[in-house]
Write an enzyme that holds these catalytic residues in place. Structure first.
Site, PDB file in Angstrom:
ATOM      1  N   GLN A  12       0.833  -1.197   0.000  1.00 66.17           N
ATOM      2  CA  GLN A  12       0.000   0.000   0.000  1.00 66.17           C
ATOM      3  C   GLN A  12       0.873   1.254   0.000  1.00 66.17           C
ATOM      4  OE1 GLN A  12      -3.933  -0.277   2.215  1.00 66.17           O
ATOM      5  NE2 GLN A  12      -2.713  -1.705   3.402  1.00 66.17           N
ATOM      6  N   SER A  93       5.194  -5.649   3.084  1.00 69.22           N
ATOM      7  CA  SER A  93       3.878  -5.704   3.723  1.00 69.22           C
ATOM      8  C   SER A  93       2.907  -6.478   2.838  1.00 69.22           C
ATOM      9  CB  SER A  93       3.392  -4.288   4.031  1.00 69.22           C
ATOM     10  OG  SER A  93       2.180  -4.309   4.766  1.00 69.22           O
ATOM     11  N   LEU A  94       1.854  -5.836   2.369  1.00 69.47           N
ATOM     12  CA  LEU A  94       0.890  -6.478   1.480  1.00 69.47           C
ATOM     13  C   LEU A  94       1.571  -7.145   0.291  1.00 69.47           C
ATOM     14  CD1 LEU A  94      -2.045  -6.861   0.296  1.00 69.47           C
ATOM     15  CD2 LEU A  94      -1.649  -4.678  -0.843  1.00 69.47           C
ATOM     16  N   ARG A 118      -8.455  -9.310   4.601  1.00 65.49           N
ATOM     17  CA  ARG A 118      -7.409  -8.720   5.442  1.00 65.49           C
ATOM     18  C   ARG A 118      -7.664  -7.227   5.619  1.00 65.49           C
ATOM     19  NH1 ARG A 118      -2.158  -6.423   4.280  1.00 65.49           N
ATOM     20  NH2 ARG A 118      -0.494  -7.071   5.716  1.00 65.49           N
ATOM     21  N   HIS A 202       0.872  -3.139  11.253  1.00 69.46           N
ATOM     22  CA  HIS A 202       2.122  -3.684  11.814  1.00 69.46           C
ATOM     23  C   HIS A 202       2.416  -3.179  13.226  1.00 69.46           C
ATOM     24  CE1 HIS A 202       2.693  -5.332   7.871  1.00 69.46           C
ATOM     25  NE2 HIS A 202       2.635  -4.132   7.343  1.00 69.46           N
ATOM     26  N   GLN A 251       2.911 -11.251  10.398  1.00 69.95           N
ATOM     27  CA  GLN A 251       3.217 -10.086   9.566  1.00 69.95           C
ATOM     28  C   GLN A 251       2.246  -8.939   9.780  1.00 69.95           C
ATOM     29  OE1 GLN A 251       1.509  -9.017   6.319  1.00 69.95           O
ATOM     30  NE2 GLN A 251       3.173  -9.016   4.839  1.00 69.95           N
TER      31      GLN A 251
END
Length: 314
Positions: A12, A93-94, A118, A202, A251
C-alpha cells in the site's frame, strides 16, 4: 539471469489513479489479471483503479486487492515476454502476498479473497481516526524504539516499518503516535511525516485482526512454489505450509523488517533488485540500504524492454 536477481513487490502507498494503464495498453494480460480479481471481488477493480473515485481506491479493503493485482499482472507480463525466474522474491507488507502468488505458492483467486478480507479486518480492528502512522527520518532504530516505549503510556505506539537506515515508520493510537513524533523531533529527527492511512498497520492494534485472519489463512493451500519468498516478520523463507501461514499472521501485527530483508538478500548473493509493480517506492528504499546493488523498477513497457535486453545481453 546472469546476475543473481530478486523480484520485489510493493504494498500500500504505491497505488494511484491510472496505474498500470501504459502497461495494459501493450499487454492484454494486465486487464485479464484485473478481470480475474474483479470476478472474485464482485466489482470492477480495473475501473476503480483507472477512474476512481480516488477515495475508494485508497480504502484499504480496495487498495490491497488492487496492489496485489498490479504486482501479479506485472509479473505475468514479465514471464509472458520471456523473462526468467529470479533467485528470490520478497514483498513489502501487502506485497508479500503478490510475491507468494508470483512464486507459485498461492493461487491468485485465493490471494485476492484473502487480502480483501485482510483489509476489512484491519479497518474493523481500529475505527477510522483512532489510529495513525508517521514516518520518522534521521534517527537510529534503537533510539526510536526507546522513544516509542516512553511515549506509549497505556496506549500503543511502536516501530512498524524498518524501511531503510534512518527511515522508520511508527504506528499505533493517534495520540501516542503524536507524542512519539514530538519526542522524535526533540531528539533530533530530521522530519516526522504523518501518513495518510486509515489503519495503523504492523503494530499491536492489529493483533486481533491477525488472529481472525489466521482462521481464513488456515483454509488455504500453499504449494511448494518455484522461487523462495522472504517473509517480512522473520526475514526467512519457509517450505512448510504451516510456517508460511504463521508468518503471514505475524506479519499483520509485527514490523516489516525491510532493511534486514534487503541485507539478507545481498548476503545471499543478490546483485540486482527488480521492483515488480507500479511506482518506484522500493527502488528508492533499496538505494538507501545498499548503493552497490543494481535497482530497477519494472513499472512500464520501456522498463520491461530494458530488462529483457539485459537478459539477452547476459
Amino acid at each position: 539471469m546472469m546476475k543473481r536477481t530478486a523480484f520485489l513487490f510493493p504494498g500500500q502507498g504505491s497505488q494511484s489513479l491510472g496505474m498500470m494503464a501504459g502497461m495494459a495498453a501493450a499487454h492484454p494480460m494486465v486487464e485479464a489479471t484485473f478481470a480475474a480479481a474483479s470476478a472474485v471481488l464482485g466489482y470492477d477493480l480495473w475501473a476503480v483503479c483507472q477512474q476512481g473515485p480516488e477515495e475508494q481506491l485508497n480504502r484499504t479493503e480496495t487498495t490491497q486487492p488492487a496492489m496485489l493485482a498490479a504486482g501479479v499482472a506485472t509479473w505475468r507480463v514479465w514471464r509472458e515476454a520471456g523473462g526468467s525466474l529470479p533467485a528470490w522474491m520478497a514483498g513489502h507488507s501487502l506485497g508479500e502476498y503478490s510475491a507468494l502468488v508470483a512464486s507459485g505458492r498461492l493461487a491468485f483467486a485465493d490471494a485476492v479473497a484473502v487480502v480483501a478480507e485482510r483489509g476489512r479486518l484491519m479497518q474493523q480492528a481500529c475505527p477510522a481516526g483512532e489510529g495513525a502512522m508517521a514516518a520518522v527520518l534521521g534517527l537510529d532504530d534503537d533510539q526510536l524504539e526507546a522513544i516509542c516505549r516512553a511515549a506509549a503510556g497505556a496506549e500503543v505506539v511502536s516501530c512498524a516499518n524498518y524501511n531503510a537506515p534512518g527511515q522508520v515508520v511508527i504506528a499505533g493510537h493517534r495520540a501516542a503516535v503524536e507524542r512519539a513524533g514530538a519526542a522524535a523531533t526533540a531528539a533530533g529527527a530530521r522530519r516526522v511525516l504523518p501518513l495518510p492511512v486509515s489503519v495503523p498497520s504492523h503494530c499491536g492494534l492489529m493483533k486481533g485482526a491477525a488472529e481472525e485472519l489466521g482462521t481464513v489463512l488456515a483454509k488455504l493451500r500453499f504449494a511448494s512454489g518455484e522461487v523462495p519468498v522472504i517473509h517480512n516478520a522473520d526475514v526467512a523463507s519457509y517450505s512448510d505450509e504451516e510456517a508460511v501461514h504463521a508468518a503471514l499472521v505475524r506479519q499483520l501485527w509485527q514490523p516489516v523488517r525491510w532493511t534486514e530483508t534487503i541485507r539478507f538478500l545481498v548476503q545471499a548473493g543478490v546483485s540486482r533488485f527488480v521492483e515488480c509493480g507500479p511506482g518506484k517506492v522500493l527502488a528508492g528504499l533499496n538505494r538507501r540500504i545498499d548503493r552497490e546493488v543494481e535497482v530497477l523498477a519494472l513499472q512500464d513497457d520501456a522498463a520491461l524492454a530494458a530488462l529483457l535486453g539485459e537478459e539477452e545481453a547476459g
